[in-house]
Design an enzyme around this catalytic site. Structure first.
Site, short mmCIF file in Angstrom:
data_model
loop_
_atom_site.label_atom_id
_atom_site.label_comp_id
_atom_site.label_asym_id
_atom_site.label_seq_id
_atom_site.Cartn_x
_atom_site.Cartn_y
_atom_site.Cartn_z
N CYS A 82 36.11 43.94 47.02
CA CYS A 82 35.84 43.87 45.58
C CYS A 82 37.10 44.04 44.74
O CYS A 82 37.15 43.58 43.60
CB CYS A 82 34.82 44.93 45.19
SG CYS A 82 33.18 44.64 45.89
N HIS B 168 34.54 45.34 37.23
CA HIS B 168 33.96 44.66 38.39
C HIS B 168 32.44 44.70 38.26
O HIS B 168 31.86 45.74 37.94
CB HIS B 168 34.39 45.36 39.68
CG HIS B 168 33.68 44.83 40.90
ND1 HIS B 168 33.74 43.50 41.25
CD2 HIS B 168 32.90 45.44 41.82
CE1 HIS B 168 33.02 43.31 42.35
NE2 HIS B 168 32.50 44.47 42.71
N ASN C 189 26.85 40.90 42.52
CA ASN C 189 28.20 41.29 42.93
C ASN C 189 28.79 40.17 43.79
O ASN C 189 28.34 39.94 44.91
CB ASN C 189 28.13 42.60 43.73
CG ASN C 189 29.50 43.11 44.16
OD1 ASN C 189 30.50 42.41 44.01
ND2 ASN C 189 29.53 44.31 44.70
#
Length: 282
Positions: free
Chosen positions: A113, A247, A277
């Site tokens: 990520c 994020h 995500n």
């Protein structure tokens, strides 16, 4: 003094959309359960013929167009991905071939990520030290291919996509600073095993594994701390911040981070509801 400026951006999302309601037809879950815990309503899913490099190409084309430069002006390509087309050559090299350009630096960065920020930071250093004047940085992921679609704690959270930026040398500050951290001691709370490299690794499946509660705690603390670090490093205060672009992992993590920074949610960019995500592509 050489600075790095963002010249153009581009993104790509696969056409297929998987909603929570559709997901609940083959996973023990529901729209209410997913949305209340993660703030996600749907995610995009790569078609069978789509890969990280093919999605990176589409995002890159848009970024190059926005920057009004041609692909042959690019001197550096960095792709952030934890779902590469191949172990090697790198996804960046495959993208280079797709763009039809030669004689460039091309490599991947694998930091899950955090991948896009790591890749952007590396490209920033290349430009600041004068090694290159134009670079292409991409985050691209096909997370749907590393999901256990029987595990409702993980498969409901992730989606596919790609995002790209063209950056270049400038005499005015663009990227003011980057702040990177890592902690290998947390290796077991979120990981994707590699059966070829570690055949004796004891896991139930070769898919993404996550200890949700532990990841949540670490994410909230880490994001808040690194955001504060960036603010302080630039001699700013929370009041100086116009936008927080976090994020897009989980709405609760994002809300907790904004709270730590004393920022109202009206100043926070949110896409997690429609995209989930997408790891480095987020």
């Amino acid at each position: 003094m050489i600075y790095t400026s963002i010249l153009g951006t581009g993104s790509y999302l696969p056409e297929k959309i998987l909603t929570n309601d559709e997901l609940s037809t083959f996973v023990d879950t529901s729209d209410e359960w997913i949305f209340s815990r993660a703030g996600i309503k749907q995610r995009h899913m790569a078609a069978p013929d789509e890969t990280s490099s093919s999605m990176a190409l589409e995002a890159s084309k848009k970024a190059l167009e926005a920057a009004n430069i041609s692909a042959d002006q690019i001197q550096l390509i960095i792709v952030a991905t934890c779902t590469p087309d191949r172990i090697f050559p790198s996804t960046a090299c495959l993208l280079q071939e797709k763009l039809g350009i030669k004689d460039v630096i091309a490599f991947d960065v694998s930091a899950a990520c955090s991948g896009f920020i790591y890749a952007l930071s590396v490209a920033d250093q290349f430009i600041r030290n004068g090694s290159v004047t134009r670079a292409l940085v991409i985050g691209s992921e096909v997370m749907s291919r590393v999901m256990n679609w029987k595990d409702r704690n993980t498969c409901v959270l992730f989606g596919d996509g790609a995002g790209a930026v063209v950056i270049g040398a400038s005499n005015k500050p663009g990227i003011h600073s980057t702040h990177l951290h890592a902690d290998g001691h947390l290796k077991d709370i979120l990981f994707l095993p590699n059966d070829m490299a570690a055949p004796n690794l004891t896991v139930d499946t070769p898919y993404l594994h996550m200890q949700g509660k532990e990841v949540f705690k670490v994410a909230v603390n880490s994001l808040g701390q690194v955001a504060q670090e960036a603010v302080e490093n630039n001699g700013a205060t929370h009041a100086d911040i116009d936008w927080l672009v976090p994020h897009q992992a989980n709405i609760r993590i994002i809300e907790a981070t904004a709270k730590k920074l004393n920022l109202p949610m009206s100043k926070v960019i949110l896409t997690v509801a429609n995209q989930g995500n997408s790891s480095a592509a987020s």
